[in-house]
Design an enzyme around this catalytic site. Structure first.
Site, PDB file in Angstrom:
ATOM      1  N   GLU A 457      -4.550   1.497   3.040  1.00 50.42           N
ATOM      2  CA  GLU A 457      -3.855   2.798   2.992  1.00 50.42           C
ATOM      3  C   GLU A 457      -4.577   3.917   2.263  1.00 50.42           C
ATOM      4  O   GLU A 457      -3.952   4.930   1.937  1.00 50.42           O
ATOM      5  CB  GLU A 457      -2.447   2.623   2.399  1.00 50.42           C
ATOM      6  CG  GLU A 457      -1.547   1.782   3.279  1.00 50.42           C
ATOM      7  CD  GLU A 457      -0.135   1.574   2.723  1.00 50.42           C
ATOM      8  OE1 GLU A 457       0.132   1.992   1.589  1.00 50.42           O
ATOM      9  OE2 GLU A 457       0.696   0.984   3.441  1.00 50.42           O
TER      10      GLU A 457
HETATM   11  O1  NHV Z   1       6.015  -0.732  -1.270  1.00 49.62           O
HETATM   12  C1  NHV Z   1       5.795  -1.906  -0.583  1.00 49.62           C
HETATM   13  C2  NHV Z   1       4.379  -2.059  -0.112  1.00 49.62           C
HETATM   14  C3  NHV Z   1       3.372  -2.218  -1.244  1.00 49.62           C
HETATM   15  O2  NHV Z   1       3.698  -3.251  -2.099  1.00 49.62           O
HETATM   16  C4  NHV Z   1       1.940  -2.392  -0.703  1.00 49.62           C
HETATM   17  O3  NHV Z   1       1.096  -1.594  -1.491  1.00 49.62           O
HETATM   18  O4  NHV Z   1       0.492  -1.810   1.164  1.00 49.62           O
HETATM   19  N1  NHV Z   1       3.920  -0.882   0.641  1.00 49.62           N
HETATM   20  C5  NHV Z   1       4.546   0.265   0.963  1.00 49.62           C
HETATM   21  C6  NHV Z   1       3.618   0.986   1.670  1.00 49.62           C
HETATM   22  N2  NHV Z   1       2.490   0.254   1.746  1.00 49.62           N
HETATM   23  C7  NHV Z   1       2.683  -0.887   1.081  1.00 49.62           C
HETATM   24  C8  NHV Z   1       3.826   2.333   2.242  1.00 49.62           C
HETATM   25  N3  NHV Z   1       3.574   3.321   1.299  1.00 49.62           N
HETATM   26  C9  NHV Z   1       4.190   4.539   1.262  1.00 49.62           C
HETATM   27  C10 NHV Z   1       5.466   4.748   1.708  1.00 49.62           C
HETATM   28  C11 NHV Z   1       6.015   6.006   1.628  1.00 49.62           C
HETATM   29  C12 NHV Z   1       5.297   7.045   1.132  1.00 49.62           C
HETATM   30  C13 NHV Z   1       4.039   6.838   0.674  1.00 49.62           C
HETATM   31  C14 NHV Z   1       3.494   5.583   0.720  1.00 49.62           C
HETATM   32  C15 NHV Z   1       1.791  -2.057   0.773  1.00 49.62           C
END
Ligand code: NHV
Length: 856
Positions: A457
């Site tokens: 990401e």
């Molecule tokens: O939050 C749950 C998991 C994480 O533990 C982990 O890093 O790669 N998660 C959420 C997301 N990606 C991941 C998505 N991230 C976002 C969501 C909304 C806004 C910004 C970022 C995994």
């Protein structure tokens, strides 16, 4: 790559010398006699190596159990200290007379000065690399002293943080100064939104002393040049380092065998020149038995062995590895919908079913081989064929990949970078280059590894997470430049150089972003509109990715897990203890909001926990089914997340103690190789048949039986159907209006059964027309009969009326159930076998059964 270990035994040596040979090399494991002290304190206590400082402190009761209550806070001081480890070992004159001596450190976490007999032999600074140090000149007969001084990773990097000019956006690093980005150490040690923070240090992988003559093998690469059903073209590529001053006549013997039978032997005469030598030898294996992913056949593994022999036959060194012969192509090409993303294995498109894997424990050395075996049993039991080793953890143990190879589980391998930008100065790039070099060479022979991915990401974050506003233009621009250096230049070049046959993706996701509909057709996707966007699960039916590499929903672990870290007085969503085990700041309110959308929200904490598990399982299952239904547009679904690294509220499907949450059972159902799936779409009730098998199935019957919640059959329809191999087909559609009356929608279910021509049940699923809270679920008493045995018990359950989402609970961690979180149909008798070595016949372990209607 496995080295054959010659254990030095007098008898063995004598036997060899009788044959005119002497043992050429030996490996000593330096895992004994260790002690440790806080840096500079000179207060030495017994240590375990390999291990970590937290493990040692816990064993000595110098730390409270960090998982219990709010104890996480009590263990934070460890990260600010330096720690010293030391041992000594004794060598005979004969041993030190070997002309080569290498000290191999397979993993030091992280900043460490290593002294052998007082001489500084290594300055380590990357947890993810193994170091090999020539120590011939430093060793002596008699006692040898090995000292390792670990620096606090926090203090070591504070000067960098101070002079950096901005604080990196590493929000999962639970400290106000985000120093984690400077250190090549498992990111999740610093905390995560499912993680405890425990920034430790230690000798986390073994230390070995290798004593040898003439030369040693540095690397053995079994490169698969071309693989087909007719033949496999292999290139054996060996790197041998000679410590002689002059040329050595030698012979290299490459052997390939299958199940103990030699398939091919190549003998190559070579002249080993002083220093590095590369030896290459091609092999053709006719009619190879191909490695197949789980669900498609046997994951056949060939044994490859290579020996370097002196003229005269004496073995100088040898290594072996097991590998499967297969092709994996990632098809990531522009098409009319955007950009495809799928895996083609042995020339056949594969729908990937699986989950994202995080490290199995915050204390890595707690993970034992049996834990990895159990992990893969769970993966296979849920009908998965792929896992993603996510970039905030570690490059896993060799044994992990060996199990993936053996079980036919493909691995999507991230490099260890996640959710923040990173430095990209020359010193940092150099560390990353070493890490890539080491790990690509260590892992490239594994058939299971399907691809490399630069990070988790990060490109999405730099573009869309508001960093353009948070940082100056210059800093933000620098993030792109640094990104390109690391993930579009350095890492792909390393993959091209060392593992040219594998696909590299610079980031996951590459371009799709869940907030931007125009991007959804482009490559792999992390869809977080469900959960963070609080959108109903049904959006997953239409907001389709080409490949879902992440989507997820949280649930609390079941009460027997909560009771390991909380006391009954803490059983409330917002108690201090529960909050310490819920690292997602918005987590509890999101769970409650969704629960209210679909279920009656219970008052009692225990019921909330149970309904939350059901909610997570059912919601996620809806998504997995949507993704499978929509192949070939969408060609994979890896949910977030498979496992936990401590007892915590999280998105996992298996908790820290190995208990399956409802989600794991639902994944097992949704990933069934032959799946019947009903869905209401645009006023129609559609029935899909989804097959991951490689052969068509014809002359099947699909029965749809409408049953009310008291067991009365209201309707029965039977269709002759065919099931096409490796595809999803809508075989039958009805108008919703004619499928069920308003009352039937709330008072009845459809039981779908797929049978072959001999009447064998291939799949069975239940379908409800309405959300659970709109159903008129009946009150009912579930009767149970239990048969207790040693190591197992059998529970037979019956109910006159429907008992929905029935959960069987026993107070034994990690017990395995043949099924759980299922709908007990009216009049049905269902026997569940529960196994655990902890079950004793005489204990008459309490078995509790809960179903949805009991919670309101
Ligand atoms: O939050 C749950 C998991 C994480 O533990 C982990 O890093 O790669 N998660 C959420 C997301 N990606 C991941 C998505 N991230 C976002 C969501 C909304 C806004 C910004 C970022 C995994």
């Amino acid at each position: 790559m496995k080295r054959l270990k010659l254990i030095f035994m007098g008898l063995y040596a004598a036997a060899l010398s009788a044959l005119g040979q002497s043992p050429a090399s030996q490996v000593l494991h330096l895992d004994k006699g260790w002690s440790f002290s806080e840096g500079g304190k000179d207060k030495w206590q017994e240590a375990t190596v390999p291990g970590t400082v937290h493990q040692d402190l816990l064993r000595l009761k110098l730390l409270p159990d960090p998982f219990f209550g709010t104890n996480e806070q009590q263990v934070q001081w460890v990260e600010d200290k330096d720690w010293e480890y030391r041992t000594s070992f004794t060598l005979t004159q004969e041993q030190v007379d070997h002309s080569g001596a290498l000290l191999e450190f397979k993993g030091l976490d992280t900043y460490a000065d290593v002294y052998l007999n007082g001489a500084l032999i290594l300055k380590a600074e990357n947890m993810f690399v193994g170091y090999e140090v020539p120590v011939k000149e430093v060793l002596r007969a008699g006692e040898n002293r090995l000292n390792i001084y670990f620096y606090s990773p926090i203090n070591k990097t504070l000067p960098q943080w101070d002079s950096n000019g901005f604080d990196y956006p590493a929000d999962n690093d639970h400290h106000d100064k985000h120093t984690s980005v400077f250190t090549r150490k498992a990111p999740y040690h610093y905390g995560w939104d499912w993680g405890i923070r425990m920034v430790g240090c230690g000798v986390w992988r073994p230390i070995e002393l290798k004593l040898f003559e003439v030369a040693d093998i540095k690397d053995y690469y079994v490169r698969q040049l071309s693989i087909s059903r007719d033949k496999a073209e292999i290139s054996n590529e060996l790197e041998v380092y000679s410590i002689e001053d002059t040329d050595t006549q030698a012979e290299v013997v490459f052997t390939c065998s299958l199940k103990g039978q030699e398939v091919m032997v190549n003998k190559v005469p070579v002249v080993l020149t002083p220093g590095k030598n590369l030896v290459k030898s091609d092999m053709t294996i006719l009619n190879p038995s191909l490695w197949m992913p789980h669900g498609w056949g046997e994951a056949t593994l060939y044994d490859f062995k290579t020996e370097v022999r002196k003229a005269g036959g004496q073995v100088i060194d040898q290594v072996s590895c097991r590998s499967g012969l297969r092709t994996v192509r990632v098809v990531n090409e522009e098409d009319k919908d955007g950009k495809s993303f799928y895996f083609e294995v042995n020339g056949i498109p594969l729908f990937a079913k699986g989950a994202n894997y995080i490290p199995s424990d915050i204390i890595l050395n707690n993970v034992k081989e049996e834990d990895y075996r159990r992990l893969f049993r769970n993966v296979k039991a849920a009908n998965m064929n792929m896992i993603r080793i996510w970039g905030g953890g570690i490059y896993e143990e060799d044994y992990f990949y060996q199990l993936a190879d053996e079980n036919g589980i493909l691995v999507w391998q991230d490099f260890m970078f996640a959710c923040t930008s990173y430095p990209s100065d020359p010193a940092f790039l150099n560390l990353v280059e070493q890490e890539a070099h080491y790990n690509i060479r260590r892992l490239r022979n594994h058939a299971s590894i399907a691809m490399w991915c630069g990070n988790n990401e990060i490109i999405e974050a730099i573009k869309y997470w508001g960093w353009d506003k948070k940082f100056s233009k210059e800093v933000h621009q620098g993030m792109f430049t640094g990104y390109n250096k690391l993930f579009r230049t350095l890492l792909p070049n390393k993959v091209k150089e060392l593992d040219p046959d594998r696909f590299y993706l610079h980031s996951s996701p590459d371009s799709a972003n869940w907030g931007r509909p125009e991007s959804w057709g482009w490559g792999d996707s992390h869809y977080w509109g469900v959960w963070y966007g609080v959108q109903p699960f049904e959006v997953l039916d239409t907001r389709l990715p080409r490949f879902m590499s992440e989507f997820g929903f949280q649930a609390f672990p079941e009460m027997k897990v909560i009771s390991t870290f909380a006391e009954p007085k803490d059983y409330a969503l917002e108690s201090e203890v529960m909050k310490a085990h819920q690292k997602s700041s918005t987590g509890n309110s999101i769970i409650r909001t969704y629960m209210d959308m679909y279920y009656h929200v219970p008052e009692k904490f225990e019921d909330f926990v149970y309904v939350g598990l059901v909610l997570q399982g059912q919601g996620m299952r809806h998504g997995m089914e949507a993704h499978r239904r929509n192949r070939p547009y969408c060609m994979g679904t890896l949910y977030w997340q498979l496992n936990d690294s401590w007892p915590v509220v999280s998105w996992s499907s298996v908790d820290y103690f190995g208990n399956w949450k409802a989600l794991h059972y639902q994944a097992q159902r949704a990933f069934s190789p032959l799946l019947v799936n009903a869905i209401e779409e645009k006023g129609k009730l559609n029935f899909y048949l989804i097959s991951d098998e490689l052969n068509d199935r014809n002359n099947l019957t699909l029965e749809s039986r409408m049953v009310d919640f008291s067991g009365k059959v209201l309707k029965k329809e039977v269709r002759k159907v065919n099931m096409k191999a490796n595809s999803s087909t809508c075989v039958w559609e009805q108008d919703s209006a004619s499928a069920a009356t308003a009352q039937q929608r709330t008072d009845a279910l459809l039981l779908l059964t797929l049978k072959d021509s001999k009447g064998k049940v291939l799949d069975k699923q239940t379908f409800y027309f309405e959300k659970p809270k709109a159903l008129n679920l009946p009150e009912t008493t579930v009767k149970q009969k239990v048969k207790y045995m040693d190591g197992a018990c059998e529970v037979t359950l019956t109910s006159d009326k429907l008992a929905k989402d029935l959960f069987i609970e026993i107070p034994v961690q990690g017990a395995q159930f043949t099924d759980n979180f299922f709908d007990l149909l009216p009049g049905e008798s269902k026997t569940i076998r529960i196994t655990s070595p902890l079950l004793k016949k005489t204990d008459k372990t309490n078995i509790r059964v809960t179903h949805l209607r009991q919670t309101y």
